[in-house]
Design an enzyme around this catalytic site. Structure first.
Site, PDB file in Angstrom:
ATOM      1  N   ASP A  30      55.244  32.448  36.964  1.00  5.97           N
ATOM      2  CA  ASP A  30      55.532  31.382  36.005  1.00  5.97           C
ATOM      3  C   ASP A  30      55.500  31.949  34.582  1.00  5.97           C
ATOM      4  O   ASP A  30      54.637  32.751  34.227  1.00  5.97           O
ATOM      5  CB  ASP A  30      54.496  30.263  36.149  1.00  5.97           C
ATOM      6  N   ASN A  86      54.682  19.335  42.252  1.00 10.41           N
ATOM      7  CA  ASN A  86      54.851  18.144  41.416  1.00 10.41           C
ATOM      8  C   ASN A  86      56.164  17.457  41.797  1.00 10.41           C
ATOM      9  O   ASN A  86      57.168  18.124  42.060  1.00 10.41           O
ATOM     10  CB  ASN A  86      54.879  18.541  39.936  1.00 10.41           C
ATOM     11  N   GLY A  92      54.687  14.949  37.146  1.00 12.29           N
ATOM     12  CA  GLY A  92      54.666  16.089  36.221  1.00 12.29           C
ATOM     13  C   GLY A  92      55.735  17.126  36.492  1.00 12.29           C
ATOM     14  O   GLY A  92      55.640  18.256  36.007  1.00 12.29           O
ATOM     15  N   GLN A  93      56.784  16.736  37.236  1.00 11.56           N
ATOM     16  CA  GLN A  93      57.849  17.708  37.527  1.00 11.56           C
ATOM     17  C   GLN A  93      58.768  17.838  36.317  1.00 11.56           C
ATOM     18  O   GLN A  93      59.239  16.833  35.779  1.00 11.56           O
ATOM     19  CB  GLN A  93      58.660  17.254  38.750  1.00 11.56           C
ATOM     20  N   HIS A  99      59.860  23.306  43.936  1.00 14.46           N
ATOM     21  CA  HIS A  99      59.076  24.536  43.786  1.00 14.46           C
ATOM     22  C   HIS A  99      57.624  24.280  44.139  1.00 14.46           C
ATOM     23  O   HIS A  99      57.077  23.216  43.861  1.00 14.46           O
ATOM     24  CB  HIS A  99      59.176  25.107  42.365  1.00 14.46           C
ATOM     25  N   HIS A 101      53.908  25.597  43.388  1.00 21.87           N
ATOM     26  CA  HIS A 101      53.080  26.412  42.489  1.00 21.87           C
ATOM     27  C   HIS A 101      51.961  27.048  43.308  1.00 21.87           C
ATOM     28  O   HIS A 101      51.268  26.352  44.060  1.00 21.87           O
ATOM     29  CB  HIS A 101      52.405  25.536  41.420  1.00 21.87           C
TER      30      HIS A 101
END
Ligand code: AMP
Length: 113
Positions: A30, A86, A92-93, A99, A101
């Site tokens: 990230d 998310n 909170g996307q 994806h 995390h």
């Protein structure tokens, strides 16, 4: 399918620190890490979010999770880690490409914000 920053990473149109790749998925670090280790595992097929998953995606979703756990071991997260997905604005996307995390390398708080 709209182009996203992640589809551009898959196509190598923008750079990323790649941690793993196979025919189904790509994993990269990230750009704004929230923990000492923060890797994103994404499918190469363009699925926008968890909310779009179909029963036929069960194997793919399992693959993303297993790849994330393999990376956790490879990256030395033996004391534990967290997988987060998310979904949507309340979840909170911020990037509309599914994806997972992988976060680790420090004690993570609970509950999440
Ligand atoms: P989310 O908020 O769950 O949609 O997560 C999107 C993640 O993508 C955030 O943690 C961002 O820091 C990360 N991100 C955005 N752009 C890039 C990029 N170019 N390379 C790597 N990670 C990125």
């Amino acid at each position: 399918m709209t182009e996203t920053i992640f589809s551009k990473i898959i196509e190598r149109k923008i750079p990323a620190r790649i941690a793993y790749e196979d025919e189904h998925c790509l994993a990269f670090h990230d750009v704004a890490p929230q923990a000492p280790t923060h890797v994103l595992v994404i499918p190469k097929t363009a699925i926008r979010s968890l909310a779009e998953l179909q029963r036929t995606d069960t194997g793919l979703m399992g693959h993303l999770v297993v790849v994330a756990t393999e990376l956790a071991a490879k990256l030395g997260l033996g004391d534990g880690y967290r997988l987060v997905v998310n979904c949507g604005s309340d979840g909170g996307q911020s990037v509309d490409h599914l994806h997972v995390h992988l976060l680790g390398g420090r004690r993570l708080g609970w509950p999440p914000g």
